[in-house]
Scaffold this active site. Structure first.
Site, PDB file in Angstrom:
ATOM      1  N   CYS A 128       0.834  -1.199   0.000  1.00  0.00           N
ATOM      2  CA  CYS A 128       0.000   0.000   0.000  1.00  0.00           C
ATOM      3  C   CYS A 128       0.870   1.251   0.000  1.00  0.00           C
ATOM      4  O   CYS A 128       1.668   1.449   0.909  1.00  0.00           O
ATOM      5  CB  CYS A 128      -0.924   0.041   1.208  1.00  0.00           C
ATOM      6  N   GLY A 134     -10.860  -3.433 -10.319  1.00  0.00           N
ATOM      7  CA  GLY A 134     -11.210  -2.444  -9.304  1.00  0.00           C
ATOM      8  C   GLY A 134     -11.789  -1.180  -9.886  1.00  0.00           C
ATOM      9  O   GLY A 134     -13.002  -1.030 -10.030  1.00  0.00           O
TER      10      GLY A 134
HETATM   11  C1  LIG Z   1      -9.769   3.472  -3.884  1.00  0.00           C
HETATM   12  C2  LIG Z   1      -8.821   2.313  -3.890  1.00  0.00           C
HETATM   13  C3  LIG Z   1      -8.529   1.651  -2.695  1.00  0.00           C
HETATM   14  C4  LIG Z   1      -7.644   0.562  -2.679  1.00  0.00           C
HETATM   15  N1  LIG Z   1      -7.406  -0.081  -1.496  1.00  0.00           N
HETATM   16  C5  LIG Z   1      -6.608  -1.193  -1.485  1.00  0.00           C
HETATM   17  C6  LIG Z   1      -6.420  -1.953  -0.294  1.00  0.00           C
HETATM   18  O1  LIG Z   1      -7.014  -1.661   0.751  1.00  0.00           O
HETATM   19  N2  LIG Z   1      -5.591  -3.042  -0.327  1.00  0.00           N
HETATM   20  C7  LIG Z   1      -4.960  -3.426  -1.490  1.00  0.00           C
HETATM   21  O2  LIG Z   1      -4.238  -4.424  -1.481  1.00  0.00           O
HETATM   22  N3  LIG Z   1      -5.136  -2.730  -2.627  1.00  0.00           N
HETATM   23  C8  LIG Z   1      -5.948  -1.632  -2.674  1.00  0.00           C
HETATM   24  N4  LIG Z   1      -6.134  -0.941  -3.855  1.00  0.00           N
HETATM   25  C9  LIG Z   1      -5.440  -1.386  -5.079  1.00  0.00           C
HETATM   26  C10 LIG Z   1      -6.345  -2.251  -5.950  1.00  0.00           C
HETATM   27  O3  LIG Z   1      -6.738  -3.428  -5.266  1.00  0.00           O
HETATM   28  C11 LIG Z   1      -5.654  -2.626  -7.273  1.00  0.00           C
HETATM   29  O4  LIG Z   1      -4.427  -3.260  -6.971  1.00  0.00           O
HETATM   30  C12 LIG Z   1      -5.357  -1.431  -8.169  1.00  0.00           C
HETATM   31  O5  LIG Z   1      -6.374  -0.469  -8.067  1.00  0.00           O
HETATM   32  C13 LIG Z   1      -5.160  -1.800  -9.643  1.00  0.00           C
HETATM   33  O6  LIG Z   1      -6.321  -2.355 -10.222  1.00  0.00           O
HETATM   34  P1  LIG Z   1      -7.432  -1.492 -11.038  1.00  0.00           P
HETATM   35  O7  LIG Z   1      -6.716  -0.662 -12.043  1.00  0.00           O
HETATM   36  O8  LIG Z   1      -8.373  -2.508 -11.650  1.00  0.00           O
HETATM   37  O9  LIG Z   1      -8.133  -0.654 -10.020  1.00  0.00           O
HETATM   38  C14 LIG Z   1      -7.021   0.148  -3.891  1.00  0.00           C
HETATM   39  C15 LIG Z   1      -7.318   0.821  -5.077  1.00  0.00           C
HETATM   40  C16 LIG Z   1      -8.212   1.883  -5.101  1.00  0.00           C
HETATM   41  C17 LIG Z   1      -8.516   2.566  -6.402  1.00  0.00           C
END
Ligand SMILES: Cc1cc2nc3c(=O)[nH]c(=O)nc-3n(C[C@H](O)[C@H](O)[C@H](O)COP(=O)(O)O)c2cc1C
Ligand SMILES: Cc1cc2nc3c(=O)[nH]c(=O)nc-3n(C[C@H](O)[C@H](O)[C@H](O)COP(=O)(O)OP(=O)(O)OC[C@H]3O[C@@H](n4cnc5c(N)ncnc54)[C@H](O)[C@@H]3O)c2cc1C
Ligand code: FES
Lengths: 306, 257
Positions: A133, A268
């Site tokens: 994170c 996500g």
């Molecule tokens: C608002 C938000 C909150 C997130 N919170 C977490 C989290 O709590 N733990 C985690 O491992 N990844 C977290 N992520 C990362 C996502 O799980 C993912 O790895 C990342 O967004 C890439 O995928 P995407 O482009 O489909 O969103 C978060 C992403 C976003 C946008």
């Protein structure tokens, strides 16, 4: 029946998923909100909001900035704590037939150990260690960005973990394959990547950063090419399954990640724009497989022709 | 939830603000005052949806209006839409204003484009006496004067420079009116400093009030936790989320910074 000919099931690290689509941690809460839009049983799995031992308030707002084809977020792991999750959220999620993946963060190795011990006794299907994170100052990313850090946390946690152990990797490193190999050597059952890319946004008019936390993590279509490259590299470097993510919006995007070597994917940010993104990706993958004459997902995995 | 609706009409309100009517029987039937919709604006760079408050709901016609000020790329793209265009909207979302029959005399206090959600509130609130206080910077910014006049018993407008209505801030109007009249509840929407001042005024007079807040959003439904705002909780504070716990909060609970 056409559907009967298509096999969407995947097995990763002893975890059997009905399809390769998993909701990405932090974008899907604990599933309640999106259950108003579709039946959660349609998902292969749900990675719940990042959990910590104690409740966390998270970072000051604004926590989001829009970028070309993506977003920066700086939520900072706001969550009710692992105990509230077990008490209040697991019973709800268990009403659906979908894998529950508990995403866990800690500030110290001891905290990771305690989290994993607690989750090992809880009714979850797998644990995803968040060692990536970018929005918290303590532990997390510090452990995830070096071979020694990841080896230390994963090997100690492995001894206590009775569930499939997925290690989530940060892209904010020089060589992600090296980190992935260290996770594998320390006992991870699978790796998931990528977490968000560290970035920032500035408001030129006010001369201030847009995000309350100054920097944040980039996600959405903007990061897809980087994510694909990293999934490709990592899946060549390790023998354990790779869960790919970063900017996936459609079934075709998903097929690209599978071809690059991922055994399943997480989605996500795309869901913020289209609340049906996850189920539409499942349907889209099925259509892609029908059209290209592929009968099972396993035929796609790592099927890239270079 | 059906996401695809249709643009009914677009009418300019002034230089940079317009009223868009949207045809959607579902949203018109379910939408409550103070709730919002999350709109995909199109355009090359507007990736996320944009939130807009329900400004007026026509249940019988199956349509609703949003008032939009052109600020950046999303609202710019929205302003270029035409009658009959399909438009992707999630809603109605969030928690709106309270509509209590024991509130016999109410006042709404709006600043600038903060007036939009207050119109539907006036239309639906059961109160016997409704007072509207609207503040704008200058005369050219005054919008929806007639629409508000038709929905309340007394309308007062202020402009900062006195070019229309009373000179000064709308919060001074509120102070004056609260000294003259008994009001059971005040509903406030506008820029943060104005809301903060108005809430303090209400607190000083022991009159309950509600405010409609803005924060940058992702999902719009409570899943991503990006739209945090500070509220009081059990003698301490916590972050609430504007899209799900709000956008309307009790004025006493919000911590303005
Ligand atoms: C608002 C938000 C909150 C997130 N919170 C977490 C989290 O709590 N733990 C985690 O491992 N990844 C977290 N992520 C990362 C996502 O799980 C993912 O790895 C990342 O967004 C890439 O995928 P995407 O482009 O489909 O969103 C978060 C992403 C976003 C946008
Ligand atoms: C609950 C709620 C109700 C609203 N109701 C109205 C309304 O009735 N009429 C109206 O004109 N405006 C309203 N707004 C503000 C409106 O959402 C923003 O003006 C709009 O998002 C700006 O988009 P843009 O693309 O033009 O600006 P840009 O600056 O290009 O937007 C960039 C990003 O920042 C976000 N953003 C920028 N300003 C704001 C803001 N003030 N609040 C929240 N997000 C913002 C955008 O959504 C986008 O994600 C409301 C906001 C909220 C939270
Ligand atoms: S915008 Fe996602 S929680 Fe409010």
């Amino acid at each position: 029946m056409m559907e009967n000919r298509i096999d969407l099931t995947v097995n990763i690290a002893g975890l059997s998923l009905k399809n390769p689509v998993i909701a990405a941690s932090g974008t899907f809460g604990f599933g309640r909100e999106y259950s108003a839009f579709f039946n959660l049983s349609r998902l292969g799995g749900i990675a719940v909001k990042g959990l910590t031992l104690k409740p966390r308030k998270g970072n000051p707002p604004p926590r989001i900035a829009e970028t070309p084809a993506g977003i920066l977020n700086s939520v900072g792991l706001q969550n009710p704590g692992v105990h509230a999750f077990i008490r209040d959220e697991i019973p709800f999620l268990r009403r659906y037939e979908t894998a529950i993946i508990a995403n866990a963060s800690g500030n110290t190795v001891e905290e990771y150990e305690e989290m994993v011990s607690i989750l090992s006794e809880a009714d979850v299907d797998a644990v995803e260690l968040n060692l990536s994170c970018p929005n918290v100052k303590e532990g997390c990313l510090v452990f995830g960005s070096s071979v020694s850090g990841i080896t230390q946390v994963v090997s100690r946690v492995r001894k206590l973990c009775k569930k499939p152990l997925i290690v989530k990797l940060t892209p904010n490193v020089t060589d992600i394959s090296e980190i992935a190999c260290a996770a594998e050597a320390a006992g991870a059952d699978a790796v998931s990547l990528i977490n968000t890319l560290l970035g920032m946004a500035i408001d030129a008019k006010t001369r201030r950063p847009v995000l309350g936390n100054v920097t944040g993590g980039l996600s959405g279509p903007a990061v897809k090419p980087i994510a694909l490259r990293m999934v490709y590299e990592v899946s060549k470097a390790v023998k354990i399954p790779v869960i790919g993510m970063g900017g996936i919006t459609t079934g075709t995007d998903m097929a690209e990640f599978l071809l690059a070597g991922a055994s399943a994917v997480m989605i996500g940010t795309a869901g913020f724009v289209n609340p049906y993104a996850w189920v539409e990706a499942v349907d889209g993958l099925e259509r892609y497989m029908l059209e290209s004459g592929v009968k099972s997902v396993s035929e796609l995995i790592g099927g890239l022709m270079v | 939830m059906n996401l695809i609706h249709r643009v009914g009409s677009i009418k300019p309100l002034n230089e940079d603000t317009f009223l868009m009517t949207i045809e959607s029987a579902e949203i018109a039937a379910a939408g409550l005052p103070g709730q919002f919709v999350n709109v995909r604006c199109g355009g090359p760079d507007a990736y996320l949806r944009r939130p807009f408050s329900l400004c007026r709901v026509h249940r019988d016609q199956g349509t609703f209006d949003i008032g939009v000020q052109i600020r950046g790329r999303g609202t710019q793209a929205l302003s270029l839409m035409r009658e009959g265009d399909p438009i992707d909207i999630m809603g109605p979302l969030g928690r709106g204003f309270s509509l209590k029959s024991e509130d016999k005399r109410i006042a709404v206090v709006g600043g600038g484009i903060g007036v939009f959600p207050l119109l539907q509130l006036l239309r639906e609130h059961p109160a016997a006496e409704k007072l509207a206080l609207l503040g704008f910077r200058i005369r050219d910014q005054v919008i929806m004067e007639k629409d508000f006049r038709d929905e309340c018993h007394e309308l007062c407008i202020s402009t900062d420079d006195g070019s229309w209505g009373v000179a000064g801030f709308v919060t001074s109007l509120l102070e004056k009116k609260l000294a003259e009249k008994k009001i059971d509840r005040v509903f406030i929407c506008g820029p943060v400093p104005m809301m903060k001042r108005a809430v303090e005024t209400c607190k000083g007079k022991n009159i309950p009030c509600e405010v409609s807040l803005e924060e940058r959003m992702g999902c719009g439904i409570g899943a991503c936790l990006v739209c945090a705002c500070k509220v009081k909780l059990d003698g301490c504070w916590d972050y609430a989320h504007v899209c799900k716990d709000g956008p309307v909060f009790s004025g006493e609970s919000v911590i303005f910074e």
